[in-house]
Design a protein around this motif. Structure first.
Motif, mmCIF file in Angstrom:
data_model
loop_
_atom_site.group_PDB
_atom_site.id
_atom_site.type_symbol
_atom_site.label_atom_id
_atom_site.label_comp_id
_atom_site.label_asym_id
_atom_site.label_seq_id
_atom_site.Cartn_x
_atom_site.Cartn_y
_atom_site.Cartn_z
ATOM 1 N N LEU A 124 0.859 -1.164 0.000
ATOM 2 C CA LEU A 124 0.000 0.000 0.000
ATOM 3 C C LEU A 124 0.898 1.216 0.000
ATOM 4 N N ALA A 125 0.899 1.960 -1.043
ATOM 5 C CA ALA A 125 1.766 3.118 -1.171
ATOM 6 C C ALA A 125 1.186 4.298 -0.398
ATOM 7 N N SER A 126 2.044 5.166 0.056
ATOM 8 C CA SER A 126 1.585 6.363 0.751
ATOM 9 C C SER A 126 2.296 7.573 0.180
ATOM 10 N N SER A 127 1.760 8.740 0.469
ATOM 11 C CA SER A 127 2.340 9.965 -0.068
ATOM 12 C C SER A 127 3.702 10.281 0.532
ATOM 13 N N SER A 128 4.072 9.589 1.594
ATOM 14 C CA SER A 128 5.366 9.837 2.231
ATOM 15 C C SER A 128 6.516 9.152 1.510
ATOM 16 N N GLY A 129 6.214 8.402 0.441
ATOM 17 C CA GLY A 129 7.268 7.717 -0.289
ATOM 18 C C GLY A 129 7.639 6.376 0.311
ATOM 19 N N THR A 130 6.765 5.855 1.151
ATOM 20 C CA THR A 130 6.999 4.541 1.725
ATOM 21 C C THR A 130 5.760 3.690 1.506
ATOM 22 N N ALA A 131 5.904 2.404 1.666
ATOM 23 C CA ALA A 131 4.776 1.486 1.554
ATOM 24 C C ALA A 131 4.871 0.486 2.681
ATOM 25 N N GLN A 132 3.718 0.016 3.120
ATOM 26 C CA GLN A 132 3.684 -1.003 4.164
ATOM 27 C C GLN A 132 3.168 -2.293 3.564
ATOM 28 N N LEU A 133 3.875 -3.376 3.807
ATOM 29 C CA LEU A 133 3.475 -4.695 3.363
ATOM 30 C C LEU A 133 3.354 -5.574 4.583
ATOM 31 N N GLY A 134 2.392 -6.441 4.594
ATOM 32 C CA GLY A 134 2.278 -7.359 5.713
ATOM 33 C C GLY A 134 0.925 -8.008 5.738
ATOM 34 N N GLY A 135 0.645 -8.662 6.813
ATOM 35 C CA GLY A 135 -0.602 -9.391 6.918
ATOM 36 C C GLY A 135 -1.318 -9.079 8.203
ATOM 37 N N PRO A 136 -2.442 -9.723 8.380
ATOM 38 C CA PRO A 136 -3.222 -9.508 9.594
ATOM 39 C C PRO A 136 -2.526 -10.127 10.797
ATOM 40 N N PRO A 137 -2.973 -9.766 11.987
ATOM 41 C CA PRO A 137 -2.381 -10.378 13.182
ATOM 42 C C PRO A 137 -2.516 -11.893 13.148
ATOM 43 N N VAL A 138 -1.504 -12.576 13.653
ATOM 44 C CA VAL A 138 -1.546 -14.029 13.740
ATOM 45 C C VAL A 138 -2.564 -14.435 14.801
ATOM 46 N N HIS A 139 -2.616 -13.708 15.890
ATOM 47 C CA HIS A 139 -3.596 -13.886 16.956
ATOM 48 C C HIS A 139 -4.242 -12.534 17.194
ATOM 49 N N ASP A 140 -5.469 -12.520 17.679
ATOM 50 C CA ASP A 140 -6.173 -11.249 17.887
ATOM 51 C C ASP A 140 -5.408 -10.286 18.772
ATOM 52 N N SER A 141 -4.638 -10.789 19.723
ATOM 53 C CA SER A 141 -3.917 -9.924 20.654
ATOM 54 C C SER A 141 -2.551 -9.494 20.123
ATOM 55 N N GLU A 142 -2.137 -10.044 18.980
ATOM 56 C CA GLU A 142 -0.822 -9.737 18.430
ATOM 57 C C GLU A 142 -0.936 -8.663 17.354
ATOM 58 N N PRO A 143 -0.002 -7.698 17.329
ATOM 59 C CA PRO A 143 -0.052 -6.676 16.289
ATOM 60 C C PRO A 143 0.209 -7.280 14.912
ATOM 61 N N ALA A 144 -0.205 -6.565 13.888
ATOM 62 C CA ALA A 144 -0.044 -7.037 12.514
ATOM 63 C C ALA A 144 1.433 -7.152 12.147
ATOM 64 N N SER A 145 1.704 -8.096 11.275
ATOM 65 C CA SER A 145 3.035 -8.292 10.713
ATOM 66 C C SER A 145 3.203 -7.276 9.590
ATOM 67 N N GLN A 146 4.232 -6.405 9.677
ATOM 68 C CA GLN A 146 4.385 -5.344 8.687
ATOM 69 C C GLN A 146 5.831 -5.093 8.332
ATOM 70 N N LEU A 147 6.007 -4.700 7.070
ATOM 71 C CA LEU A 147 7.271 -4.152 6.587
ATOM 72 C C LEU A 147 6.994 -2.738 6.128
ATOM 73 N N LEU A 148 7.900 -1.835 6.406
ATOM 74 C CA LEU A 148 7.852 -0.491 5.859
ATOM 75 C C LEU A 148 8.909 -0.462 4.764
ATOM 76 N N VAL A 149 8.470 -0.166 3.540
ATOM 77 C CA VAL A 149 9.325 -0.292 2.369
ATOM 78 C C VAL A 149 9.369 1.032 1.620
ATOM 79 N N ASP A 150 10.549 1.435 1.163
ATOM 80 C CA ASP A 150 10.678 2.606 0.300
ATOM 81 C C ASP A 150 9.866 2.332 -0.961
ATOM 82 N N ALA A 151 9.008 3.272 -1.364
ATOM 83 C CA ALA A 151 8.101 3.059 -2.490
ATOM 84 C C ALA A 151 8.773 3.246 -3.845
ATOM 85 N N THR A 152 10.073 3.453 -3.863
ATOM 86 C CA THR A 152 10.791 3.562 -5.129
ATOM 87 C C THR A 152 11.705 2.353 -5.291
#
Length: 100
Positions: A1-29
């Motif tokens: 998912l690209a953002s205007s800040s020039g970065t993108a976040q990739l990842g998935g939903p939480p593995v368990h409801d109490s666990e935060p989502a798995s994410q990567l912050l990626v340079d969008a270029t």
């Protein structure tokens, strides 16, 4: 998912409801360098943040990774357009996982 800040976040939903989502912050270029890896992503993949940050996300690709989906994702990131895809990526031990 690209953002205007020039970065993108990739990842998935939480593995368990109490666990935060798995994410990567990626340079969008290209070459889409990893800027941050969440602790949940590190647990999911077996990579440490130190192993991932600074590397292009291509190191996560393998034989089951769809090149057409990668192209669509790259175009969306280039133009700052939202896009939701499912992509096969690979863990540190070479196991495929679905990256949503």
């Amino acid at each position: 998912l690209a953002s205007s800040s020039g970065t993108a976040q990739l990842g998935g939903p939480p593995v368990h409801d109490s666990e935060p989502a798995s994410q990567l912050l990626v340079d969008a270029t290209s070459p889409f360098t990893i800027l941050h890896a969440s602790p949940a992503w590190c647990r999911l993949t077996g990579y440490t943040a130190a192993m991932a940050v600074g590397r292009p996300i291509a190191f996560l690709h393998g034989p089951l990774t769809c090149s057409e989906t990668l192209t669509a994702l790259g175009v969306a990131m280039q133009y700052g357009k939202p896009l939701r895809v499912m992509l096969v990526s690979y863990t540190a031990n070479g196991e495929p996982y679905l990256n949503c």
